[in-house]
Design an enzyme around this catalytic site. Structure first.
Site, mmCIF file in Angstrom:
data_model
loop_
_atom_site.group_PDB
_atom_site.id
_atom_site.type_symbol
_atom_site.label_atom_id
_atom_site.label_comp_id
_atom_site.label_asym_id
_atom_site.label_seq_id
_atom_site.Cartn_x
_atom_site.Cartn_y
_atom_site.Cartn_z
ATOM 1 N N GLY A 47 141.653 99.373 53.066
ATOM 2 C CA GLY A 47 142.560 98.748 52.104
ATOM 3 C C GLY A 47 143.745 99.594 51.702
ATOM 4 O O GLY A 47 144.529 99.197 50.844
ATOM 5 N N HIS A 48 143.917 100.774 52.289
ATOM 6 C CA HIS A 48 144.985 101.689 51.860
ATOM 7 C C HIS A 48 145.699 102.245 53.080
ATOM 8 O O HIS A 48 145.451 103.392 53.454
ATOM 9 C CB HIS A 48 144.386 102.816 51.034
ATOM 10 C CG HIS A 48 145.366 103.537 50.172
ATOM 11 N ND1 HIS A 48 146.098 104.613 50.610
ATOM 12 C CD2 HIS A 48 145.727 103.345 48.891
ATOM 13 C CE1 HIS A 48 146.851 105.062 49.616
ATOM 14 N NE2 HIS A 48 146.635 104.304 48.567
ATOM 15 N N PHE A 49 146.555 101.679 53.676
ATOM 16 C CA PHE A 49 147.081 100.328 53.541
ATOM 17 C C PHE A 49 146.948 99.655 54.887
ATOM 18 O O PHE A 49 147.260 100.279 55.889
ATOM 19 C CB PHE A 49 148.543 100.360 53.113
ATOM 20 C CG PHE A 49 148.793 101.036 51.802
ATOM 21 C CD1 PHE A 49 148.540 100.380 50.604
ATOM 22 C CD2 PHE A 49 149.265 102.335 51.755
ATOM 23 C CE1 PHE A 49 148.789 100.995 49.384
ATOM 24 C CE2 PHE A 49 149.512 102.956 50.539
ATOM 25 C CZ PHE A 49 149.267 102.292 49.345
ATOM 26 N N VAL A 54 147.247 105.369 54.936
ATOM 27 C CA VAL A 54 147.615 106.606 54.247
ATOM 28 C C VAL A 54 146.420 107.028 53.396
ATOM 29 O O VAL A 54 145.866 106.212 52.655
ATOM 30 C CB VAL A 54 148.853 106.398 53.342
ATOM 31 C CG1 VAL A 54 149.179 107.653 52.548
ATOM 32 C CG2 VAL A 54 150.059 105.970 54.173
#
EC number: 4.2.1.59
Length: 149
Positions: A47-49, A54
């Site tokens: 979920g990042h990203f 990252v």
């Protein structure tokens, strides 16, 4: 040098929250240098990203804190303690950390008075500064750590 299983004998962190693969330099109670090989399989990249992975900055700081905890808690004076994050000061993020990067985590332990201490951390990738700042920590007896609210 310490491998992951030896790190786990000193600090309580486990997958997916153990963020140090090995310790390559150590002066017990004073300083340590750790390595985190960042892979695309890290759970936080889901979920990042999406499409632009990252490593979250807070996890870089957590990785530094874990390296500092190994340096401190491996010292005979502190082996019976548990270290907790108490704060961060002056943290700056200078470059993103992405899958495939090898994160070098350097921590110098500062003052420790009673049960409060500080450490200075620097995270680099290929010699380039990714993050730096001061970490504040509290040292508690394991029983107090389980009952403190």
């Amino acid at each position: 040098m310490l491998e992951a299983w030896q790190i786990q004998e000193i600090i309580p962190h486990r997958y997916p929250f153990l963020l140090v693969d090995r310790i390559i330099e150590i002066e017990w109670g004073q300083r340590a240098v750790g390595i985190k090989n960042v892979t695309v399989n890290e759970p936080f990249f889901v979920g990042h990203f999406p499409g632009n992975p990252v490593m979250p900055g807070v996890l870089i700081i957590e990785a530094l804190a874990q390296v500092g905890a190994v340096a401190l808690l491996g010292h005979p004076q502190y082996r019976d303690k548990t270290a907790f994050f108490a704060g961060i000061d002056g943290v700056r993020f200078k470059r993103p950390v992405r899958p495939g990067d090898t994160l070098r985590l350097e921590v110098q332990i500062g003052k420790v008075r009673r049960n409060i201490g500080t450490g200075t951390g620097r995270a680099t990738v290929d010699g380039e500064l990714a993050a730096e700042g001061e970490i504040l920590f509290a040292l508690l007896d394991p029983e107090a750590a389980r009952t403190t609210r």
